[in-house]
Design a protein around this motif. Sequence first.
Motif, PDB file in Angstrom:
ATOM      1  N   HIS A 288     -39.212  22.281  20.179  1.00 56.13           N
ATOM      2  CA  HIS A 288     -38.242  22.522  19.100  1.00 56.13           C
ATOM      3  C   HIS A 288     -39.005  22.724  17.798  1.00 56.13           C
ATOM      4  O   HIS A 288     -39.886  21.920  17.460  1.00 56.13           O
ATOM      5  CB  HIS A 288     -37.281  21.342  18.974  1.00 56.13           C
ATOM      6  N   PHE A 289     -38.661  23.768  17.048  1.00 62.12           N
ATOM      7  CA  PHE A 289     -39.475  24.156  15.903  1.00 62.12           C
ATOM      8  C   PHE A 289     -38.650  24.926  14.884  1.00 62.12           C
ATOM      9  O   PHE A 289     -37.606  25.514  15.210  1.00 62.12           O
ATOM     10  CB  PHE A 289     -40.640  25.029  16.369  1.00 62.12           C
ATOM     11  N   ASP A 293     -41.735  29.077  12.291  1.00 58.97           N
ATOM     12  CA  ASP A 293     -42.892  28.676  13.078  1.00 58.97           C
ATOM     13  C   ASP A 293     -42.716  28.994  14.556  1.00 58.97           C
ATOM     14  O   ASP A 293     -43.345  28.373  15.420  1.00 58.97           O
ATOM     15  CB  ASP A 293     -43.141  27.172  12.906  1.00 58.97           C
ATOM     16  N   ALA A 294     -41.870  29.990  14.862  1.00 53.24           N
ATOM     17  CA  ALA A 294     -41.525  30.269  16.263  1.00 53.24           C
ATOM     18  C   ALA A 294     -42.748  30.630  17.105  1.00 53.24           C
ATOM     19  O   ALA A 294     -42.878  30.172  18.242  1.00 53.24           O
ATOM     20  CB  ALA A 294     -40.492  31.392  16.328  1.00 53.24           C
ATOM     21  N   ALA A 295     -43.644  31.441  16.562  1.00 57.85           N
ATOM     22  CA  ALA A 295     -44.814  31.862  17.356  1.00 57.85           C
ATOM     23  C   ALA A 295     -45.664  30.655  17.737  1.00 57.85           C
ATOM     24  O   ALA A 295     -46.083  30.510  18.896  1.00 57.85           O
ATOM     25  CB  ALA A 295     -45.639  32.879  16.573  1.00 57.85           C
ATOM     26  N   VAL A 296     -45.902  29.774  16.777  1.00 60.85           N
ATOM     27  CA  VAL A 296     -46.696  28.576  17.074  1.00 60.85           C
ATOM     28  C   VAL A 296     -45.905  27.626  17.975  1.00 60.85           C
ATOM     29  O   VAL A 296     -46.469  27.013  18.889  1.00 60.85           O
ATOM     30  CB  VAL A 296     -47.111  27.859  15.778  1.00 60.85           C
ATOM     31  N   GLY A 297     -44.598  27.513  17.746  1.00 57.58           N
ATOM     32  CA  GLY A 297     -43.777  26.634  18.575  1.00 57.58           C
ATOM     33  C   GLY A 297     -43.812  27.027  20.037  1.00 57.58           C
ATOM     34  O   GLY A 297     -43.808  26.157  20.925  1.00 57.58           O
ATOM     35  N   LYS A 298     -43.880  28.311  20.310  1.00 57.09           N
ATOM     36  CA  LYS A 298     -43.969  28.767  21.704  1.00 57.09           C
ATOM     37  C   LYS A 298     -45.360  28.477  22.281  1.00 57.09           C
ATOM     38  O   LYS A 298     -45.492  28.161  23.474  1.00 57.09           O
ATOM     39  CB  LYS A 298     -43.642  30.252  21.786  1.00 57.09           C
ATOM     40  N   ALA A 348     -47.495  20.610   9.291  1.00 54.43           N
ATOM     41  CA  ALA A 348     -48.723  21.097   8.670  1.00 54.43           C
ATOM     42  C   ALA A 348     -49.644  21.768   9.686  1.00 54.43           C
ATOM     43  O   ALA A 348     -50.317  22.759   9.367  1.00 54.43           O
ATOM     44  CB  ALA A 348     -49.455  19.943   7.988  1.00 54.43           C
ATOM     45  N   LEU A 349     -49.684  21.260  10.912  1.00 52.79           N
ATOM     46  CA  LEU A 349     -50.516  21.884  11.946  1.00 52.79           C
ATOM     47  C   LEU A 349     -49.942  23.228  12.372  1.00 52.79           C
ATOM     48  O   LEU A 349     -50.692  24.173  12.643  1.00 52.79           O
ATOM     49  CB  LEU A 349     -50.645  20.952  13.144  1.00 52.79           C
ATOM     50  N   TYR A 350     -48.612  23.328  12.461  1.00 49.47           N
ATOM     51  CA  TYR A 350     -47.980  24.611  12.794  1.00 49.47           C
ATOM     52  C   TYR A 350     -48.331  25.656  11.728  1.00 49.47           C
ATOM     53  O   TYR A 350     -48.728  26.786  12.039  1.00 49.47           O
ATOM     54  CB  TYR A 350     -46.467  24.465  12.864  1.00 49.47           C
ATOM     55  N   ARG A 351     -48.172  25.269  10.459  1.00 51.20           N
ATOM     56  CA  ARG A 351     -48.396  26.234   9.374  1.00 51.20           C
ATOM     57  C   ARG A 351     -49.883  26.582   9.259  1.00 51.20           C
ATOM     58  O   ARG A 351     -50.241  27.732   8.981  1.00 51.20           O
ATOM     59  CB  ARG A 351     -47.881  25.641   8.055  1.00 51.20           C
ATOM     60  N   GLY A 352     -50.758  25.589   9.442  1.00 52.16           N
ATOM     61  CA  GLY A 352     -52.187  25.859   9.365  1.00 52.16           C
ATOM     62  C   GLY A 352     -52.656  26.778  10.461  1.00 52.16           C
ATOM     63  O   GLY A 352     -53.461  27.694  10.239  1.00 52.16           O
ATOM     64  N   ALA A 353     -52.147  26.567  11.694  1.00 52.30           N
ATOM     65  CA  ALA A 353     -52.530  27.426  12.806  1.00 52.30           C
ATOM     66  C   ALA A 353     -52.002  28.844  12.628  1.00 52.30           C
ATOM     67  O   ALA A 353     -52.646  29.820  13.014  1.00 52.30           O
ATOM     68  CB  ALA A 353     -52.021  26.837  14.116  1.00 52.30           C
ATOM     69  N   ALA A 354     -50.823  28.965  12.022  1.00 51.53           N
ATOM     70  CA  ALA A 354     -50.229  30.288  11.809  1.00 51.53           C
ATOM     71  C   ALA A 354     -50.941  31.057  10.706  1.00 51.53           C
ATOM     72  O   ALA A 354     -51.100  32.283  10.783  1.00 51.53           O
ATOM     73  CB  ALA A 354     -48.750  30.153  11.476  1.00 51.53           C
ATOM     74  N   ASP A 355     -51.387  30.357   9.670  1.00 53.99           N
ATOM     75  CA  ASP A 355     -52.001  31.014   8.511  1.00 53.99           C
ATOM     76  C   ASP A 355     -53.127  30.141   7.974  1.00 53.99           C
ATOM     77  O   ASP A 355     -52.907  29.331   7.066  1.00 53.99           O
ATOM     78  CB  ASP A 355     -50.951  31.264   7.429  1.00 53.99           C
TER      79      ASP A 355
END
Length: 596
Positions: A288-289, A293-298, A348-355
């Motif tokens: 759930h995300f 952050d959908a790309a990282v959530g998947k 923060a980990l989702y956003r950091g991994a995405a960008d």
Amino acid sequence: MRCNICFMLAYLRRWPLLALLLVPGVAPAGDFVPPEVQFSLQHLKSEEKARVAQALGPLENLPRYQVQLEVDPKTRKVKGHLRVQLFVRNRPLDAVHLRVTPNAFEPRVELSEVKVDGKPVKPERPEDGLYRLPLASPVAPGGSVVVDLDLEARVPRAQPGSTSLLGSLGSSEGGGDYGAFAAMDDFMSLVGVVPLVPPLDTSGNPWAGPSGVGDLALYEPSNVLANVTVPSGWKVLATGVPMGELPQKDGRIRYTFAAGAVRDFPVFASRGYQSATTTVNGVTVESHFAARDAAVGKRVLKYTSDVLTEFERRLGPLPFKYFRVVEAPLAGGAGGMEFPGLVTVGTALYRGAADPNSVLQGVPGMGQMQQLLEAMGGDAAPLAQLGQSLERTLEFTVAHEVAHQYFAALVGSDPIHMPVVDETLAQYAALLYMEWKHGRAVADRMREETLVGSYHLYRLSGGKDGPADRPTSEFDDSMQYGALVYGKAPLLHHASRKLVGDEAFFKALRSYVDAYRFKWTCGDCFTRELAKASPSKAQALEQLRVRWWQEAHGDEDLGKPNMGAMLGAGMNGEALDPETLKLMEELLPGLMKGQE
């Protein structure tokens, strides 16, 4: 039989969605199991019910919680009712204790209309987060006690910066619960809003509560049935089997969950979240995300399914039919939080991994960090390397949180008095996953970067080595706790593995999980299992445990920290020049100070 039917009909009028779920065959023939217990047991895989009963006795005698909550995100208020039924086992009970972890940091949850067996009781407050409900007379083993109470809570706003990586690291306020009880515009984390009965020590005293460093609490395996009502457009996420969603006359939605043999019951509410689902060996795995952050959530879903596949094969099956990973705006440097059947991973980990570039923006000192990264690898290399590192960190964090399903959701341990027991095994199991999935070279690199590197950064920032095996209250701050409990102490398991060999080590790890499944373990229980698998090494194994956990040999065992050695020879392999080293040495203390 007529009375039982009348009771069930009356009960189901309170829980209308559950009427369709009273399925014959949940309990053995001739045994009456109350409906709320039947519902809770649907959370467990069929084969796990026998394991729980073997470890804990009759499943209907586990503590029972019936929860009714109404959540108002606009005002950040929660109100509700709780009924707890306890079955007295080993010794007479003269009081019921309830722990409310949010109140350990500031008054957030108020209890009222407290009754024991239908009679009003005035709660005592031995400490901020603990309530004691005295009984009129002790209840002997074999008896039971029922507690009813109303509750009302005001949820504080989440800390600023909790959705950015270095902003989360830098935040030092918030009461020490890492954002576990906090609200944002589209997300509410309500961990601890349900008062729970803490385990008792050998003297009959409740286990200690949270200290502001480390985990919050852990409880006896219990059965839970919960209704949580939220406004239209919001969704409830909790541990357990989702029993349905029922629209209310006022437009709100009531969500129902049933959970069996769980050591905690977290509740979250979200708006605008998306989800992705897969299945692993009969376990429905959900991610759930936030929509952005959908790309990282998947990817988190893929990591979770990969980790669970490896752990089920090597550590044994997860007992629950549902497992959820929820993106949450954690604070204080927390990458995730663990609960039975559900874990959170920091936004923060989702956003950091995405960008990865976002990590370097908007934080004091990041201009210097950008200069440093450029000095270490040119213009394009730093962000590429940083992106790879953040993605590995995301996967490792997921592995660590999934490992907590075994240590300590299954193999229970005291997270306040002995945090080293479950945290080190969760950390080392995450390393094992990286080895099984990606090969030993990747795992070795993660060990150096994440565990050894954590200890070295702490030492370079001025921190002193010390024992890791101590209560959370005896650590100076989260920085010291992380370096010693997450960095140095897990390497005991690596040293033990090298001593006894892979075959004996993995045999002992599996037997440890099987032996203490649903029970409570001890500080040296895993060492004992290793000794059983390799008897000739028993004395040496105990000496290793004392050395790595109870003494201070970090510099000797891990090497003295050195900035140049820590960074290897730079991201592209070239030696770090003196100016870069000087810049890093000047920048590091300020960054590390922000994590305290």
